[in-house]
Design a protein around this motif. Structure first.
Motif, PDB file in Angstrom:
ATOM      1  N   SER A  25      54.597  50.555  87.521  1.00  0.00           N
ATOM      2  CA  SER A  25      54.694  51.135  85.963  1.00  0.00           C
ATOM      3  C   SER A  25      56.198  50.465  85.469  1.00  0.00           C
ATOM      4  O   SER A  25      56.180  50.062  84.340  1.00  0.00           O
ATOM      5  CB  SER A  25      54.822  52.597  85.817  1.00  0.00           C
ATOM      6  N   TYR A  26      57.361  50.336  86.447  1.00  0.00           N
ATOM      7  CA  TYR A  26      58.522  49.974  85.951  1.00  0.00           C
ATOM      8  C   TYR A  26      59.077  49.140  87.050  1.00  0.00           C
ATOM      9  O   TYR A  26      58.798  49.610  88.301  1.00  0.00           O
ATOM     10  CB  TYR A  26      59.320  51.444  85.565  1.00  0.00           C
ATOM     11  N   THR A  27      60.053  48.337  86.696  1.00  0.00           N
ATOM     12  CA  THR A  27      60.905  47.351  87.386  1.00  0.00           C
ATOM     13  C   THR A  27      62.461  47.455  86.834  1.00  0.00           C
ATOM     14  O   THR A  27      62.487  47.569  85.816  1.00  0.00           O
ATOM     15  CB  THR A  27      60.376  46.159  87.754  1.00  0.00           C
ATOM     16  N   CYS A  28      63.373  47.961  87.702  1.00  0.00           N
ATOM     17  CA  CYS A  28      64.710  47.944  87.286  1.00  0.00           C
ATOM     18  C   CYS A  28      65.421  47.262  88.206  1.00  0.00           C
ATOM     19  O   CYS A  28      65.149  47.302  89.391  1.00  0.00           O
ATOM     20  CB  CYS A  28      65.319  49.500  87.245  1.00  0.00           C
ATOM     21  N   SER A  29      66.469  46.186  87.697  1.00  0.00           N
ATOM     22  CA  SER A  29      67.491  45.434  88.560  1.00  0.00           C
ATOM     23  C   SER A  29      68.633  45.586  88.453  1.00  0.00           C
ATOM     24  O   SER A  29      69.242  46.157  87.319  1.00  0.00           O
ATOM     25  CB  SER A  29      67.130  44.013  88.026  1.00  0.00           C
ATOM     26  N   GLY A  30      69.284  45.626  89.609  1.00  0.00           N
ATOM     27  CA  GLY A  30      70.840  45.848  89.402  1.00  0.00           C
ATOM     28  C   GLY A  30      71.660  44.481  89.677  1.00  0.00           C
ATOM     29  O   GLY A  30      70.865  43.413  89.580  1.00  0.00           O
ATOM     30  N   ASN A  31      72.614  44.530  89.524  1.00  0.00           N
ATOM     31  CA  ASN A  31      73.401  43.462  89.985  1.00  0.00           C
ATOM     32  C   ASN A  31      73.328  42.692  91.409  1.00  0.00           C
ATOM     33  O   ASN A  31      72.937  43.278  92.358  1.00  0.00           O
ATOM     34  CB  ASN A  31      75.160  43.641  89.972  1.00  0.00           C
ATOM     35  N   SER A  32      73.438  41.487  91.332  1.00  0.00           N
ATOM     36  CA  SER A  32      73.276  40.613  92.524  1.00  0.00           C
ATOM     37  C   SER A  32      74.218  40.845  93.439  1.00  0.00           C
ATOM     38  O   SER A  32      75.278  40.886  93.462  1.00  0.00           O
ATOM     39  CB  SER A  32      73.149  39.165  92.091  1.00  0.00           C
ATOM     40  N   GLY A  33      73.471  41.289  94.871  1.00  0.00           N
ATOM     41  CA  GLY A  33      74.538  41.709  95.800  1.00  0.00           C
ATOM     42  C   GLY A  33      74.880  42.822  95.903  1.00  0.00           C
ATOM     43  O   GLY A  33      75.793  43.412  96.870  1.00  0.00           O
ATOM     44  N   SER A  34      74.346  43.907  95.034  1.00  0.00           N
ATOM     45  CA  SER A  34      74.890  45.281  94.969  1.00  0.00           C
ATOM     46  C   SER A  34      74.169  46.183  95.837  1.00  0.00           C
ATOM     47  O   SER A  34      74.445  47.448  96.170  1.00  0.00           O
ATOM     48  CB  SER A  34      74.849  45.800  93.344  1.00  0.00           C
ATOM     49  N   ASP A  35      73.223  45.822  96.357  1.00  0.00           N
ATOM     50  CA  ASP A  35      72.234  46.786  97.240  1.00  0.00           C
ATOM     51  C   ASP A  35      71.739  47.760  96.496  1.00  0.00           C
ATOM     52  O   ASP A  35      71.529  49.089  96.762  1.00  0.00           O
ATOM     53  CB  ASP A  35      72.943  47.267  98.444  1.00  0.00           C
ATOM     54  N   PHE A  36      71.432  47.450  95.084  1.00  0.00           N
ATOM     55  CA  PHE A  36      70.721  48.305  94.292  1.00  0.00           C
ATOM     56  C   PHE A  36      69.539  48.635  94.743  1.00  0.00           C
ATOM     57  O   PHE A  36      68.735  47.864  95.097  1.00  0.00           O
ATOM     58  CB  PHE A  36      70.729  47.685  92.865  1.00  0.00           C
ATOM     59  N   GLY A  37      69.153  50.057  94.981  1.00  0.00           N
ATOM     60  CA  GLY A  37      67.877  50.305  95.546  1.00  0.00           C
ATOM     61  C   GLY A  37      68.360  50.900  97.010  1.00  0.00           C
ATOM     62  O   GLY A  37      67.178  51.054  97.922  1.00  0.00           O
ATOM     63  N   ARG A  38      69.385  50.691  97.593  1.00  0.00           N
ATOM     64  CA  ARG A  38      69.732  51.068  98.993  1.00  0.00           C
ATOM     65  C   ARG A  38      69.084  52.628  99.266  1.00  0.00           C
ATOM     66  O   ARG A  38      68.656  52.823 100.082  1.00  0.00           O
ATOM     67  CB  ARG A  38      71.182  51.335  99.111  1.00  0.00           C
ATOM     68  N   SER A  39      69.252  53.485  98.168  1.00  0.00           N
ATOM     69  CA  SER A  39      68.591  54.673  98.370  1.00  0.00           C
ATOM     70  C   SER A  39      68.233  55.307  97.071  1.00  0.00           C
ATOM     71  O   SER A  39      68.679  54.679  95.771  1.00  0.00           O
ATOM     72  CB  SER A  39      69.751  55.865  98.707  1.00  0.00           C
ATOM     73  N   VAL A  40      66.934  56.005  96.770  1.00  0.00           N
ATOM     74  CA  VAL A  40      66.554  56.306  95.621  1.00  0.00           C
ATOM     75  C   VAL A  40      66.135  58.005  95.722  1.00  0.00           C
ATOM     76  O   VAL A  40      65.810  58.336  96.662  1.00  0.00           O
ATOM     77  CB  VAL A  40      65.339  55.400  95.114  1.00  0.00           C
ATOM     78  N   LYS A  41      66.262  58.522  94.499  1.00  0.00           N
ATOM     79  CA  LYS A  41      65.705  59.999  94.448  1.00  0.00           C
ATOM     80  C   LYS A  41      65.256  60.143  93.149  1.00  0.00           C
ATOM     81  O   LYS A  41      65.858  60.002  92.112  1.00  0.00           O
ATOM     82  CB  LYS A  41      66.823  60.560  94.757  1.00  0.00           C
ATOM     83  N   PHE A  42      63.953  60.558  93.247  1.00  0.00           N
ATOM     84  CA  PHE A  42      63.332  60.982  91.706  1.00  0.00           C
ATOM     85  C   PHE A  42      63.986  62.295  91.289  1.00  0.00           C
ATOM     86  O   PHE A  42      64.045  63.463  92.268  1.00  0.00           O
ATOM     87  CB  PHE A  42      61.907  61.350  91.885  1.00  0.00           C
ATOM     88  N   LEU A  43      64.515  62.408  90.199  1.00  0.00           N
ATOM     89  CA  LEU A  43      65.251  63.581  89.927  1.00  0.00           C
ATOM     90  C   LEU A  43      64.597  64.648  88.849  1.00  0.00           C
ATOM     91  O   LEU A  43      64.729  65.569  88.648  1.00  0.00           O
ATOM     92  CB  LEU A  43      66.460  63.078  88.891  1.00  0.00           C
ATOM     93  N   GLY A  44      63.282  64.101  88.414  1.00  0.00           N
ATOM     94  CA  GLY A  44      62.452  65.166  87.767  1.00  0.00           C
ATOM     95  C   GLY A  44      61.571  64.372  86.672  1.00  0.00           C
ATOM     96  O   GLY A  44      61.713  63.314  86.219  1.00  0.00           O
TER      97      GLY A  44
END
Length: 205
Positions: A25-44
């Motif tokens: 449904s969605y894709t979100c991108s972080g900065n290159s080389g930032s390890d964006f997505g190392r950990s995730v948690k659904f908040l609500g």
């Protein structure tokens, strides 16, 4: 919600309960080389936080910020960046682990956030001692700082909220240190430290 840190992306999927199939449904991108997505948690679900949309807490443990290389960051993502925190120093890797405390301690209407920085320096510059932070998303305040300061423990490698497991009226939290030992010398056996959310330690496993 799935993190793909090598691509610096997070993907959100939903399930069709009639067919059982999952669709992105969605894709979100972080900065290159930032390890964006190392950990995730659904908040609500919608309306629990800012914009009336679902919210996801994303760890970016390689993020550069405040002049520090690879200090780490935490970002709440609902299609927009609502709030973020940057690690204290170079190499901290804040956001390596993340958790939702599940309780609003400061009465701002939002549950507090819990995160680990397992490669931070400790006492006297001890390498990879690590720390964990309890953070308020309402005003970006740091509520508590947990650490032991001992070299190479990687304290904060994992974090979790346990609820009130001892009946004292406070939420307990667990912080993992996979290279900790019972004495100050090897071999490392790994340990889990359980604290009240307000700071005092209650148990060591």
């Amino acid at each position: 919600v799935v993190g793909a840190m090598l691509d610096d992306r997070v993907y959100a999927y939903y399930r069709n309960w009639l067919t059982g199939e999952f669709s992105r449904s969605y894709t979100c991108s972080g900065n290159s080389g930032s390890d964006f997505g190392r950990s995730v948690k659904f908040l609500g679900a919608p309306d629990n936080y800012m914009h009336g949309e679902c919210n996801v807490l994303v760890g970016a443990s390689g993020q550069i910020g405040a002049g520090n290389d690879s200090c780490g960051a935490l970002m709440d993502w609902n299609g927009n960046l609502d709030f973020s925190w940057i690690g204290d120093a170079t190499g901290d890797k804040l956001g390596y682990s993340v958790a939702d405390l599940g309780v609003d301690l400061d009465s701002d209407g939002l549950n507090e956030i819990f995160a680990g920085a397992p490669e931070a320096m400790g006492i006297g510059g001890a390498p990879k001692a690590g720390y964990a932070l309890l953070l308020s998303p309402g005003d970006n305040a740091q509520l508590y700082h947990f650490s032991r300061g001992l070299a190479n423990e990687r304290f904060g490698h994992s974090v979790a909220s346990l609820g009130d497991i001892n009946g004292d009226g406070e939420v307990e939290i667990a912080i993992g240190a996979p290279l900790a030992s019972e004495v100050d010398t090897p071999p490392a056996i790994g340990m889990v430290f359980i604290y009240n959310a307000s700071g005092p330690i209650t148990r060591v496993i």
